[in-house]
Design a protein around this motif. Structure first.
Motif, PDB file in Angstrom:
ATOM      1  N   ARG A  28       0.832  -1.217   0.000  1.00 18.07           N
ATOM      2  CA  ARG A  28       0.000   0.000   0.000  1.00 18.07           C
ATOM      3  C   ARG A  28       0.857   1.253   0.000  1.00 18.07           C
ATOM      4  O   ARG A  28       0.460   2.283  -0.525  1.00 18.07           O
ATOM      5  CB  ARG A  28      -0.911   0.026   1.228  1.00 18.07           C
ATOM      6  CG  ARG A  28      -2.094  -0.855   1.130  1.00 18.07           C
ATOM      7  CD  ARG A  28      -3.055  -0.572   2.279  1.00 18.07           C
ATOM      8  NE  ARG A  28      -3.900  -1.709   2.471  1.00 18.07           N
ATOM      9  CZ  ARG A  28      -3.943  -2.453   3.562  1.00 18.07           C
ATOM     10  NH1 ARG A  28      -3.189  -2.145   4.590  1.00 18.07           N
ATOM     11  NH2 ARG A  28      -4.728  -3.480   3.657  1.00 18.07           N
ATOM     12  N   ARG A  69       0.767   7.878   0.295  1.00 13.94           N
ATOM     13  CA  ARG A  69      -0.053   7.071   1.206  1.00 13.94           C
ATOM     14  C   ARG A  69       0.707   6.916   2.516  1.00 13.94           C
ATOM     15  O   ARG A  69       1.617   6.125   2.637  1.00 13.94           O
ATOM     16  CB  ARG A  69      -0.369   5.700   0.632  1.00 13.94           C
ATOM     17  CG  ARG A  69      -1.245   4.870   1.571  1.00 13.94           C
ATOM     18  CD  ARG A  69      -1.604   3.541   0.992  1.00 13.94           C
ATOM     19  NE  ARG A  69      -2.572   3.633  -0.071  1.00 13.94           N
ATOM     20  CZ  ARG A  69      -3.891   3.631   0.120  1.00 13.94           C
ATOM     21  NH1 ARG A  69      -4.382   3.566   1.317  1.00 13.94           N
ATOM     22  NH2 ARG A  69      -4.704   3.709  -0.905  1.00 13.94           N
ATOM     23  N   SER A  79      -4.368   7.658   0.992  1.00 10.40           N
ATOM     24  CA  SER A  79      -3.763   8.328  -0.162  1.00 10.40           C
ATOM     25  C   SER A  79      -4.348   9.737  -0.261  1.00 10.40           C
ATOM     26  O   SER A  79      -5.390  10.027   0.331  1.00 10.40           O
ATOM     27  CB  SER A  79      -4.079   7.547  -1.436  1.00 10.40           C
ATOM     28  OG  SER A  79      -5.456   7.626  -1.725  1.00 10.40           O
TER      29      SER A  79
END
Length: 177
Positions: free
Chosen positions: A75, A81, A93
């Motif tokens: 991620r 993010r 994000s």
């Protein structure tokens, strides 16, 4: 912090310690700590295999934790993010921040009884952002505040918080993956 012995005889308790420390690192929601969690989970699984711990439940727990850690680390590949409040807020994000702030704007208008109004007072904006968790707002705003200004100001503040909270927190490359 737990001291983990890295040389000498390996024991199943060392694997458990690596696993426990890795799960604590994952809960900080910082890129560097999440990378360290992946490294520790790989080490825990290797130790578990070396000492011959083939219990199905332990194997699944370690495997699931490693998968979750790798997904969490992936991620962070998206630029921007980060978590604005590590250990409390999940990493988001910039696009997700904009969506959340748009929803907050609409929610504040409903709460203030001005549903459908294109703007709100700066006082309502500051109160709403403080309730959201943005306490150190430095931007000065004149009345009225429209949705675009609200979202821009709030997202700038979130970005500032993310950078302060995560300075020098680049993801660590997982070893052995």
């Amino acid at each position: 912090r737990i001291q983990i012995k890295v040389t000498g005889v390996k024991h199943v308790n060392t694997a458990v310690s690596c696993y426990a420390l890795a799960t604590a690192y994952m809960k900080t929601w910082k890129p560097a700590d999440t990378g360290e969690a992946v490294v520790l989970l790989i080490k825990a699984d290797k130790i578990r295999l070396r000492v011959g711990d083939e219990r199905h439940d332990t194997k699944n727990i370690y495997s699931n934790a490693l998968s979750e850690a790798k997904v969490a680390l992936a991620r962070f590949d998206e630029v921007g993010r980060l978590s604005a409040v590590p250990c409390c807020w999940f990493p988001t994000s910039p696009q997700e921040d904009k969506e959340h702030m748009s929803q907050l704007f609409a929610g504040l208008q409903v709460r203030d009884g001005k549903r459908g109004s294109p703007s709100m007072s700066s006082e309502v904006m500051y109160q709403g952002l403080r309730l959201y968790g943005l306490f150190d707002m430095t931007a000065s705003v004149s009345d009225p505040v429209d949705q675009a200004d609200f979202v821009a100001i709030a997202c700038d503040e979130l970005q500032r918080m993310k950078l302060e909270a995560n300075c020098n927190s680049a993801p660590a490359a997982p070893a052995g993956s």
